[in-house]
Scaffold this active site. Structure first.
Site, PDB file in Angstrom:
ATOM      1  N   ASN A  10      23.909  -7.973  52.100  1.00 45.11           N
ATOM      2  CA  ASN A  10      24.488  -8.875  50.866  1.00 45.11           C
ATOM      3  C   ASN A  10      25.837  -8.626  50.824  1.00 45.11           C
ATOM      4  O   ASN A  10      26.220  -7.323  50.147  1.00 45.11           O
ATOM      5  CB  ASN A  10      23.550  -8.452  49.673  1.00 45.11           C
ATOM      6  CG  ASN A  10      23.890  -9.160  48.740  1.00 45.11           C
ATOM      7  OD1 ASN A  10      24.785  -9.870  48.502  1.00 45.11           O
ATOM      8  ND2 ASN A  10      23.449  -8.844  47.254  1.00 45.11           N
ATOM      9  N   TRP A  11      26.751  -9.392  50.968  1.00 40.16           N
ATOM     10  CA  TRP A  11      28.148  -9.076  50.908  1.00 40.16           C
ATOM     11  C   TRP A  11      28.799  -9.291  49.578  1.00 40.16           C
ATOM     12  O   TRP A  11      29.765  -9.045  49.421  1.00 40.16           O
ATOM     13  CB  TRP A  11      28.805  -9.975  52.026  1.00 40.16           C
ATOM     14  CG  TRP A  11      28.766  -9.824  53.163  1.00 40.16           C
ATOM     15  CD1 TRP A  11      27.546  -8.957  53.917  1.00 40.16           C
ATOM     16  CD2 TRP A  11      29.178 -10.620  54.640  1.00 40.16           C
ATOM     17  NE1 TRP A  11      27.742  -9.081  55.243  1.00 40.16           N
ATOM     18  CE2 TRP A  11      28.459  -9.891  55.860  1.00 40.16           C
ATOM     19  CE3 TRP A  11      30.196 -11.527  54.634  1.00 40.16           C
ATOM     20  CZ2 TRP A  11      28.838 -10.496  56.991  1.00 40.16           C
ATOM     21  CZ3 TRP A  11      30.389 -11.948  56.051  1.00 40.16           C
ATOM     22  CH2 TRP A  11      29.776 -11.523  57.210  1.00 40.16           C
ATOM     23  N   LYS A  12      27.852  -9.643  48.708  1.00 41.18           N
ATOM     24  CA  LYS A  12      28.013  -9.999  47.429  1.00 41.18           C
ATOM     25  C   LYS A  12      29.653 -10.969  47.071  1.00 41.18           C
ATOM     26  O   LYS A  12      29.879 -11.593  47.926  1.00 41.18           O
ATOM     27  CB  LYS A  12      28.207  -8.715  46.499  1.00 41.18           C
ATOM     28  CG  LYS A  12      26.987  -7.943  46.762  1.00 41.18           C
ATOM     29  CD  LYS A  12      26.915  -6.850  45.726  1.00 41.18           C
ATOM     30  CE  LYS A  12      25.562  -6.068  46.106  1.00 41.18           C
ATOM     31  NZ  LYS A  12      25.137  -4.979  45.288  1.00 41.18           N
ATOM     32  N   HIS A  96      18.554 -11.293  42.245  1.00 41.18           N
ATOM     33  CA  HIS A  96      19.253 -10.342  42.343  1.00 41.18           C
ATOM     34  C   HIS A  96      19.719  -9.661  40.947  1.00 41.18           C
ATOM     35  O   HIS A  96      19.963 -10.410  39.883  1.00 41.18           O
ATOM     36  CB  HIS A  96      20.685 -10.323  43.099  1.00 41.18           C
ATOM     37  CG  HIS A  96      21.058  -9.173  43.642  1.00 41.18           C
ATOM     38  ND1 HIS A  96      21.991  -8.190  42.701  1.00 41.18           N
ATOM     39  CD2 HIS A  96      21.194  -8.110  44.709  1.00 41.18           C
ATOM     40  CE1 HIS A  96      22.385  -7.351  43.208  1.00 41.18           C
ATOM     41  NE2 HIS A  96      21.763  -7.206  44.318  1.00 41.18           N
ATOM     42  N   GLU A  98      22.162  -8.212  39.792  1.00 43.79           N
ATOM     43  CA  GLU A  98      23.410  -8.503  39.233  1.00 43.79           C
ATOM     44  C   GLU A  98      23.477  -9.769  38.626  1.00 43.79           C
ATOM     45  O   GLU A  98      24.216 -10.203  37.608  1.00 43.79           O
ATOM     46  CB  GLU A  98      24.470  -8.400  40.322  1.00 43.79           C
ATOM     47  CG  GLU A  98      24.853  -6.986  40.741  1.00 43.79           C
ATOM     48  CD  GLU A  98      25.030  -6.668  41.815  1.00 43.79           C
ATOM     49  OE1 GLU A  98      25.560  -7.542  42.941  1.00 43.79           O
ATOM     50  OE2 GLU A  98      25.371  -5.301  42.363  1.00 43.79           O
ATOM     51  N   GLU A 168      14.758  -3.460  44.230  1.00 44.50           N
ATOM     52  CA  GLU A 168      16.027  -2.832  44.244  1.00 44.50           C
ATOM     53  C   GLU A 168      16.146  -1.969  42.848  1.00 44.50           C
ATOM     54  O   GLU A 168      16.370  -2.638  41.716  1.00 44.50           O
ATOM     55  CB  GLU A 168      16.996  -3.746  44.332  1.00 44.50           C
ATOM     56  CG  GLU A 168      16.876  -4.457  45.826  1.00 44.50           C
ATOM     57  CD  GLU A 168      18.391  -5.068  45.958  1.00 44.50           C
ATOM     58  OE1 GLU A 168      19.042  -4.603  46.690  1.00 44.50           O
ATOM     59  OE2 GLU A 168      18.752  -6.022  45.232  1.00 44.50           O
ATOM     60  N   GLY A 174      24.568   0.336  44.415  1.00 40.63           N
ATOM     61  CA  GLY A 174      26.229   0.653  44.126  1.00 40.63           C
ATOM     62  C   GLY A 174      26.586   1.960  43.528  1.00 40.63           C
ATOM     63  O   GLY A 174      27.649   2.140  43.207  1.00 40.63           O
ATOM     64  N   SER A 214      21.891   1.598  47.444  1.00 40.59           N
ATOM     65  CA  SER A 214      22.755   2.486  48.154  1.00 40.59           C
ATOM     66  C   SER A 214      22.026   3.112  49.496  1.00 40.59           C
ATOM     67  O   SER A 214      21.842   4.197  49.946  1.00 40.59           O
ATOM     68  CB  SER A 214      22.682   3.759  47.331  1.00 40.59           C
ATOM     69  OG  SER A 214      23.515   3.393  46.031  1.00 40.59           O
ATOM     70  N   GLY A 235      23.966  -3.499  50.467  1.00 39.09           N
ATOM     71  CA  GLY A 235      25.179  -4.186  49.944  1.00 39.09           C
ATOM     72  C   GLY A 235      26.511  -3.559  50.489  1.00 39.09           C
ATOM     73  O   GLY A 235      26.855  -3.775  51.555  1.00 39.09           O
ATOM     74  N   GLY A 236      27.067  -2.471  49.859  1.00 41.22           N
ATOM     75  CA  GLY A 236      28.320  -1.849  50.349  1.00 41.22           C
ATOM     76  C   GLY A 236      28.476  -1.623  51.841  1.00 41.22           C
ATOM     77  O   GLY A 236      29.303  -1.674  52.438  1.00 41.22           O
TER      78      GLY A 236
HETATM   79  P1  PGA Z   1      24.113  -1.270  47.716  1.00 40.39           P
HETATM   80  O1  PGA Z   1      23.758  -2.822  46.938  1.00 40.39           O
HETATM   81  O2  PGA Z   1      23.799  -1.048  48.926  1.00 40.39           O
HETATM   82  O3  PGA Z   1      25.631  -1.598  47.474  1.00 40.39           O
HETATM   83  O4  PGA Z   1      23.708  -0.222  46.634  1.00 40.39           O
HETATM   84  C1  PGA Z   1      22.408  -3.305  47.414  1.00 40.39           C
HETATM   85  C2  PGA Z   1      22.198  -4.607  46.662  1.00 40.39           C
HETATM   86  O5  PGA Z   1      22.368  -5.045  45.618  1.00 40.39           O
HETATM   87  O6  PGA Z   1      21.550  -5.543  47.348  1.00 40.39           O
END
Ligand code: PGA
Length: 253
Positions: A10-12, A96, A98, A168, A174, A214, A235-236
């Site tokens: 997920n590149w956000k 998600h 966020e 998640e 993150g 993470s 994500g990251g």
């Molecule tokens: P993260 O994000 O790996 O940066 O913790 C995961 C996500 O939000 O899907």
């Protein structure tokens, strides 16, 4: 039941079109020999078309990060399921944390989006997870249960069968604070049992449940060793081809 592991990046809100193209090129190379794992990336909307073109002929699938449930019309700033289909998306991430946290997403709007995705032949990555406060108050299972029930409300078995769920925990996203494999497995098992009660044991056994929060090359192996963890939403660590491909090739670690 053998479930094919599924790792999605997920590149956000990262990567311009040019940067996304570069990353897709690198991923195509570093993931060329991967099999027995399904892989997808979710670039921002603006880069979907370009990334799709670059990934053509590769085994890397394309996901969007959200959609709106209406087919078209006066909904400034929104993207319809048909638009995502047209640019070649196979998957769409829905719910998600966020989106829930910053953009007012609720179980009800998640449910509407999931229905719209199914109607248009997009597979859903349906995200759920508790906040730190909810975990500390002992509400993890009740929160996750409410999210599953709310998100899947009114959906028939054949609509849920092709879905992927992503557990998640919000406190792990993150933050560098991953859930331990045991903490994650406990909730994954709970979710699978819940799906079994809502639909059937047989179907619950087929549905893949990713872990997200993470995920790194250092912790993926321990997570994947758990019986009910079938992949990861990253994500990251999905923003660099070399790191992401290590996660995808977790069996070689
Ligand atoms: P993260 O994000 O790996 O940066 O913790 C995961 C996500 O939000 O899907």
């Amino acid at each position: 039941m053998v479930r094919l592991p599924f790792i999605a990046g997920n590149w956000k809100m990262n990567k311009t079109v040019e940067e996304a193209l570069e990353l897709a090129k690198q991923m195509k190379v570093s993931l060329a020999k991967v099999d027995s794992v399904e892989v997808a990336v979710a670039p921002p909307f603006t880069a979907l078309f370009t990334v799709r073109r670059e990934l053509e002929g590769s085994r890397i699938g394309l996901a969007a990060q959200n959609l709106f449930w209406e087919d078209k019309g006066a909904f400034t700033g929104e993207i319809s399921p048909a638009m995502l289909k047209e640019v070649g998306c196979h998957y769409v991430i829905i719910g998600h944390s966020e989106r829930r946290q910053y953009f007012g997403e609720t179980d009800e709007t998640v449910n509407r989006r999931i229905k719209a995705a199914f109607k248009h032949g997009l597979k859903v990555i349906f995200c759920i997870g508790e906040t730190l406060k909810e975990r500390e108050e002992g509400k993890t299972f009740s929160v996750v249960e409410r999210q599953v029930e709310g998100g899947l409300k009114g959906l028939k078995a054949e609509e849920v069968r092709p879905m992927v769920l992503a557990y998640e925990p919000v406190w792990a996203i993150g933050t560098g604070k991953t859930a331990t494999p045991e903490q994650a497995e406990e909730v994954h098992r709970f979710i699978r049992n819940k799906l079994g009660r809502l639909y059937s044991q047989e179907m619950a056994g087929e549905i893949r449940i990713q872990y997200g929060g993470s995920v790194t090359p250092e912790n993926i192996k321990g997570l994947m060793a758990q019986e009910d963890i079938d992949g990861a939403l990253v994500g990251g660590a999905s923003l660099q081809a070399e790191i992401f491909s290590k996660i995808v090739r977790f069996r070689e670690i």
